[in-house]
Design a protein around this motif. Structure first.
Motif, PDB file in Angstrom:
ATOM      1  N   PRO A  91      -1.520  73.497  51.214  1.00 21.96           N
ATOM      2  CA  PRO A  91      -0.349  72.828  50.632  1.00 21.96           C
ATOM      3  C   PRO A  91       0.922  73.671  50.703  1.00 21.96           C
ATOM      4  CG  PRO A  91      -2.259  72.579  49.204  1.00 21.96           C
ATOM      5  CD  PRO A  91      -2.637  73.570  50.256  1.00 21.96           C
ATOM      6  N   LEU A  92       0.787  74.974  50.628  1.00 19.68           N
ATOM      7  CA  LEU A  92       1.959  75.846  50.733  1.00 19.68           C
ATOM      8  C   LEU A  92       2.550  75.796  52.143  1.00 19.68           C
ATOM      9  CD1 LEU A  92       0.652  78.931  48.724  1.00 19.68           C
ATOM     10  CD2 LEU A  92       2.145  77.080  47.923  1.00 19.68           C
ATOM     11  N   ALA A  93       1.673  75.710  53.136  1.00 15.39           N
ATOM     12  CA  ALA A  93       2.157  75.578  54.519  1.00 15.39           C
ATOM     13  C   ALA A  93       2.858  74.234  54.716  1.00 15.39           C
ATOM     14  CB  ALA A  93       0.984  75.716  55.491  1.00 15.39           C
ATOM     15  N   VAL A  94       2.312  73.185  54.112  1.00 16.61           N
ATOM     16  CA  VAL A  94       2.939  71.859  54.203  1.00 16.61           C
ATOM     17  C   VAL A  94       4.308  71.879  53.524  1.00 16.61           C
ATOM     18  CG1 VAL A  94       2.765  69.441  53.504  1.00 16.61           C
ATOM     19  CG2 VAL A  94       0.741  70.636  54.382  1.00 16.61           C
ATOM     20  N   ALA A 140       8.714  66.028  71.217  1.00 12.15           N
ATOM     21  CA  ALA A 140       9.057  65.157  70.095  1.00 12.15           C
ATOM     22  C   ALA A 140      10.478  65.413  69.610  1.00 12.15           C
ATOM     23  CB  ALA A 140       8.072  65.377  68.948  1.00 12.15           C
ATOM     24  N   GLU A 141      11.177  64.341  69.288  1.00 15.49           N
ATOM     25  CA  GLU A 141      12.516  64.472  68.720  1.00 15.49           C
ATOM     26  C   GLU A 141      12.458  64.990  67.280  1.00 15.49           C
ATOM     27  OE1 GLU A 141      14.914  60.711  70.074  1.00 15.49           O
ATOM     28  OE2 GLU A 141      12.752  60.284  70.100  1.00 15.49           O
ATOM     29  N   TYR A 142      11.402  64.632  66.577  1.00 17.24           N
ATOM     30  CA  TYR A 142      11.245  65.032  65.180  1.00 17.24           C
ATOM     31  C   TYR A 142       9.871  65.683  64.981  1.00 17.24           C
ATOM     32  CZ  TYR A 142      15.516  62.512  64.249  1.00 17.24           C
ATOM     33  OH  TYR A 142      16.828  62.104  64.247  1.00 17.24           O
ATOM     34  N   PRO A 143       9.738  66.937  65.397  1.00 10.01           N
ATOM     35  CA  PRO A 143       8.450  67.626  65.252  1.00 10.01           C
ATOM     36  C   PRO A 143       8.225  68.123  63.830  1.00 10.01           C
ATOM     37  CG  PRO A 143      10.047  69.097  66.243  1.00 10.01           C
ATOM     38  CD  PRO A 143      10.746  67.770  66.084  1.00 10.01           C
ATOM     39  N   VAL A 144       6.987  68.048  63.393  1.00 11.47           N
ATOM     40  CA  VAL A 144       6.566  68.637  62.120  1.00 11.47           C
ATOM     41  C   VAL A 144       5.541  69.710  62.448  1.00 11.47           C
ATOM     42  CG1 VAL A 144       5.403  68.242  59.907  1.00 11.47           C
ATOM     43  CG2 VAL A 144       6.967  66.495  60.831  1.00 11.47           C
ATOM     44  N   GLU A 145       5.867  70.955  62.118  1.00  9.20           N
ATOM     45  CA  GLU A 145       4.977  72.078  62.407  1.00  9.20           C
ATOM     46  C   GLU A 145       4.486  72.686  61.101  1.00  9.20           C
ATOM     47  OE1 GLU A 145       6.452  73.933  66.584  1.00  9.20           O
ATOM     48  OE2 GLU A 145       7.852  74.224  64.908  1.00  9.20           O
ATOM     49  N   VAL A 146       3.189  72.569  60.859  1.00 11.71           N
ATOM     50  CA  VAL A 146       2.573  73.128  59.649  1.00 11.71           C
ATOM     51  C   VAL A 146       1.659  74.264  60.101  1.00 11.71           C
ATOM     52  CG1 VAL A 146       1.207  72.660  57.596  1.00 11.71           C
ATOM     53  CG2 VAL A 146       2.658  70.861  58.549  1.00 11.71           C
ATOM     54  N   ILE A 147       2.069  75.483  59.879  1.00 14.56           N
ATOM     55  CA  ILE A 147       1.359  76.647  60.415  1.00 14.56           C
ATOM     56  C   ILE A 147       0.293  77.087  59.407  1.00 14.56           C
ATOM     57  CG2 ILE A 147       1.607  78.891  61.493  1.00 14.56           C
ATOM     58  CD1 ILE A 147       3.203  76.473  62.749  1.00 14.56           C
ATOM     59  N   THR A 148      -0.940  76.732  59.683  1.00 12.19           N
ATOM     60  CA  THR A 148      -2.036  76.958  58.738  1.00 12.19           C
ATOM     61  C   THR A 148      -2.817  78.239  59.006  1.00 12.19           C
ATOM     62  OG1 THR A 148      -3.349  75.452  60.121  1.00 12.19           O
ATOM     63  CG2 THR A 148      -2.354  74.541  58.132  1.00 12.19           C
ATOM     64  N   GLY A 149      -2.571  78.900  60.134  1.00 10.97           N
ATOM     65  CA  GLY A 149      -3.241  80.170  60.424  1.00 10.97           C
ATOM     66  C   GLY A 149      -4.655  80.005  60.951  1.00 10.97           C
TER      67      GLY A 149
END
Length: 272
Positions: free
Chosen positions: A33-36, A171-180
């Motif tokens: 959740p912190l990454a999100v 993507a024009e609107y990328p969402v990057e959630v770096i979870t490791g």
């Protein structure tokens, strides 16, 4: 090598007790959740663009392979019963077709033409949005689908778990959630999959709220497809109107949805 493929922070998993395994998995899960949270500005930007297009009649497509594709299908399939929307408002597509929902289809994710080919029967138009889901950010099925969608004038977004990926670049609107790194090295159905599910929850829920499919905090357009949901709908009407259970159940049965039942009752009271 991508972060999601890097070696686990834990070793000798096969020598751990059950409690040790559970403790360590839980510890890793708490970081998701912190990454999100760090990606909220990206999610917000995507939601606003999707809402604008869907208000004008556009649809939302999810494309993905493996776990990512299945998560998209789950999210899409829950929208009609939860919000009472048509089945073609949110559409989930997986590399390899519906057979891949239960059993992996070899090399389907490597087909760059596959996603657009799967979309073509739906006759995509520029008001539609395509969100590519890929933990690794390098799935050819998703890369090719986003590229074709942009060429056709559709809005494109993505959900990935590695920074600076090829999917995000398309993507024009990328969402990057770096979870490791994953607890089991490379098992992206774990933290990465959890992150993708959280983002999909946020995306579809926010869109449906903005489109008026929630009143107050209640899903007033839900499909009454089983006894549990009929009971839930009855309670909603009781709470909203302050009527007894018998009256609420009668209203729900007569009008077929919480929204229609409440609107009818309130208009009747206004007339009286």
């Amino acid at each position: 090598m991508s972060i999601t493929e890097s070696s686990s922070n834990y070793n000798n998993l096969d020598k751990m007790s059950v409690r040790e395994l559970l403790d360590h998995i839980n510890r890793e899960d708490q970081s998701v959740p912190l990454a999100v949270q760090k990606a909220l500005p990206q999610i917000e930007a995507l939601v606003k663009e999707v809402v604008e297009r869907m208000r004008q009649g556009g649809r939302l497509f999810y494309i993905g392979a493996g776990t990512s594709g299945r998560l998209g299908i789950v999210d899409a399939s829950e929208c009609p019963p939860t919000y009472g929307v048509p089945h073609d408002w949110v559409i989930g597509l997986i590399a390899g077709g519906d057979a891949a929902i239960r059993k992996a289809v070899e090399f389907a994710e490597d087909d760059e033409e596959g996603a657009w080919r799967d979309m073509e029967p739906y006759k995509p138009v520029p008001l539609d949005t395509v969100v590519g889901i890929a933990a690794s950010g390098r799935t050819p099925y998703v890369i090719g689908g986003l590229r074709k969608a942009r060429e056709a004038g559709l809005l494109t977004g993505s959900i990935t778990c590695n920074p600076g990926s090829a999917v995000a670049a398309e993507a024009e609107y990328p969402v990057e959630v770096i979870t490791g790194p994953e607890f089991v090295t490379g098992s992206t159905r774990m933290k990465a999959g959890t992150a993708q599910k959280l983002v999909l929850n946020m995306l579809s829920t926010s869109v449906m709220v903005q489109l008026g499919r929630v009143r107050g905090n209640k899903m007033v357009d839900m499909q009454l497809s089983n006894h549990k949901l009929v009971e839930r709908g009855t309670r909603m009407i009781m709470d909203e109107l302050g009527v007894e259970e018998e009256e609420a159940a009668r209203l729900l049965q007569a009008h077929g949805s919480v929204r229609k039942a409440v609107d009818y009752y309130q208009k009747r009271d206004a007339r009286d």
